[in-house]
Design an enzyme around this catalytic site. Structure first.
Site, PDB file in Angstrom:
ATOM      1  N   CYS A  91      22.225  70.090  65.787  1.00 49.68           N
ATOM      2  CA  CYS A  91      22.958  68.937  65.254  1.00 49.68           C
ATOM      3  C   CYS A  91      24.242  69.286  64.515  1.00 49.68           C
ATOM      4  CB  CYS A  91      22.048  68.130  64.327  1.00 49.68           C
ATOM      5  SG  CYS A  91      20.645  67.397  65.183  1.00 49.68           S
ATOM      6  N   HIS A 358      24.089  59.160  66.281  1.00 49.58           N
ATOM      7  CA  HIS A 358      24.197  60.616  66.128  1.00 49.58           C
ATOM      8  C   HIS A 358      24.349  61.267  67.505  1.00 49.58           C
ATOM      9  CE1 HIS A 358      23.438  64.674  65.014  1.00 49.58           C
ATOM     10  NE2 HIS A 358      22.131  64.633  64.803  1.00 49.58           N
ATOM     11  N   CYS A 388      21.747  68.631  58.566  1.00 48.26           N
ATOM     12  CA  CYS A 388      20.491  69.333  58.801  1.00 48.26           C
ATOM     13  C   CYS A 388      20.432  69.749  60.263  1.00 48.26           C
ATOM     14  CB  CYS A 388      19.299  68.470  58.422  1.00 48.26           C
ATOM     15  SG  CYS A 388      19.177  66.914  59.343  1.00 48.26           S
TER      16      CYS A 388
END
Length: 402
Positions: A91, A358, A388
């Protein structure tokens, strides 16, 4: 070392990552090309002066495979001499792509580099690239592998966040994102995605639900309870953290990040390269860092890496004016606020991934751009951007407005 300046940052709107999403007909390559072309055209950039293109992509398979950064540089007419490289730190890939670009500039090896990311989650499914971590017992057992949603629920349980806490945070994210679009706060960075006939397919984030309420979210079923209980992952969680008697499942589609399509591009360069190209810097990259974090909790890396990057920069938490903390799950940001005792008025002031979505490989570059826009809009000086990461990691970057 030389300073690395950010001269501009652009992104596409985020389209819902489903077959009926507005960007589903747009390939991964074309999403990246849209961002690269917009970055060069609005800055009058001589594309041949770019030394490298670094793009994050979390599932680089199929149409997104084969070094999509090089393909995008060629398709965007950056010239045959402009190389490209795709990177993957889950991510945080988009933010790390910018950090990699900055490192090339800081070391004096390159003068102008584009960092960014791309992900078409409607076309290349989440987890399509596979990997040893969830599949091979040699690492899955050692790292207490569990789906990220179960890990988020473990964080909520361990640190005392209720379903209402998470839902309230999600409602705030939606309201802030809706207000930001209404007030035109994203207008500086978002570039429309067009089809082959130059017709606009999408010019506004598609995933938002600004009318979300505690009542509407309260009707949603916890998404990870069944896989936690029936799949055995709750047992993994309590084995890794025996202080937890049982996992309280609080996350669902409404308080977790949305699956979306999108791309972003950030132009990073030295002072001299900017002057030669007639560019005005918008921000300076002050420091960046990566760290590994406890893999069962998995998503608490932003707390650990923030401490590391602040130490590296010689700063305290109070020196930061604004924070962008990726909203992978509500508990991630709630834990961040709790760990540092932060006022949430300084964190994700224009909403985040719960509302906006996202697009894995692009998100880090997108929220970096959002931080720059907000620093300029508010007249503030410094921002910290952090995400994260799967398998227990964190990435953070500190920027200061120029």
């Amino acid at each position: 070392m030389a300073d690395a300046y950010i001269y501009d940052a652009v992104r596409t709107p985020r389209g819902r990552g489903k077959p009926d999403g507005a960007l589903h007909e747009v390939s991964t390559l074309q999403l990246a090309v849209t961002a690269l072309k917009a970055l060069s055209e609005r800055n009058g950039l001589d594309r041949a002066t770019v030394d490298d293109v670094v793009l994050g992509c979390v599932d680089p398979v199929g149409e997104a495979g084969g070094d999509v950064a090089r393909a995008a540089a060629l398709a965007a007419d950056y010239g045959v001499k402009v190389p490209g490289v795709q990177i993957n730190r889950f991510c945080a890939s988009g933010l790390d792509a910018v950090n990699f670009a900055a490192a090339q500039v800081m070391s004096g090896q390159h003068d102008l580099v584009v960092g960014g990311g791309v992900e078409s989650m409607s076309r290349v499914g989440l987890g399509a690239s596979g990997g040893a971590w969830p599949m091979d017992p040699a690492i899955a057992i050692k790292s207490y592998f569990m789906p990220q949603g179960v890990s988020a629920d473990l964080i909520a349980t361990k640190y005392g966040f209720t379903r209402d806490d998470c839902d309230a945070y999600a409602v705030q994210s939606q309201q802030r994102a809706g207000a930001a679009w209404t007030e035109g706060r994203f207008g500086k960075s978002v570039v429309p995605v067009r089809d082959v006939n130059d017709i606009i397919l999408l010019d506004r984030d598609e995933h938002m639900r600004p009318d979300a309420s505690m009542q509407s979210l309260g009707s949603l079923k916890a998404s990870f309870a069944e896989m936690g209980e029936m799949g055995g992952f709750d047992a993994v969680a309590t084995y890794a953290h025996p202080e937890i008697e049982r996992v309280n499942h609080v996350h669902h589609a409404g308080n977790s990040s949305g699956i979306v399509d999108g791309a972003a591009a950030v132009l990073v360069g030295s002072k001299e390269a900017g002057e030669a190209s007639g560019l005005k810097p918008r921000a300076r990259i002050k420091a960046f860092a990566n760290i590994g974090s406890e893999p069962a909790l998995m998503l608490t890396g932003p707390v650990d890496v923030t401490r590391k990057v602040l130490k590296r920069a010689g700063m305290e938490i109070g020196d930061i004016d604004l924070f962008e903390v990726n909203e992978a799950f509500a508990a991630v940001v709630l834990r961040y606020l709790q760990a540092f005792g932060l006022d949430d008025a300084r964190v994700n002031v224009n909403g985040g991934a719960i509302a906006l979505g996202h697009p894995l490989g692009a998100t880090g570059a997108m929220i970096l751009g959002a931080a720059i826009d907000e620093l300029e809009r508010s007249g503030k000086e410094t921002a910290l951007v952090t995400l994260c990461i799967g398998a227990g990691m964190g990435t953070a970057t500190i920027i200061e407005r120029v």
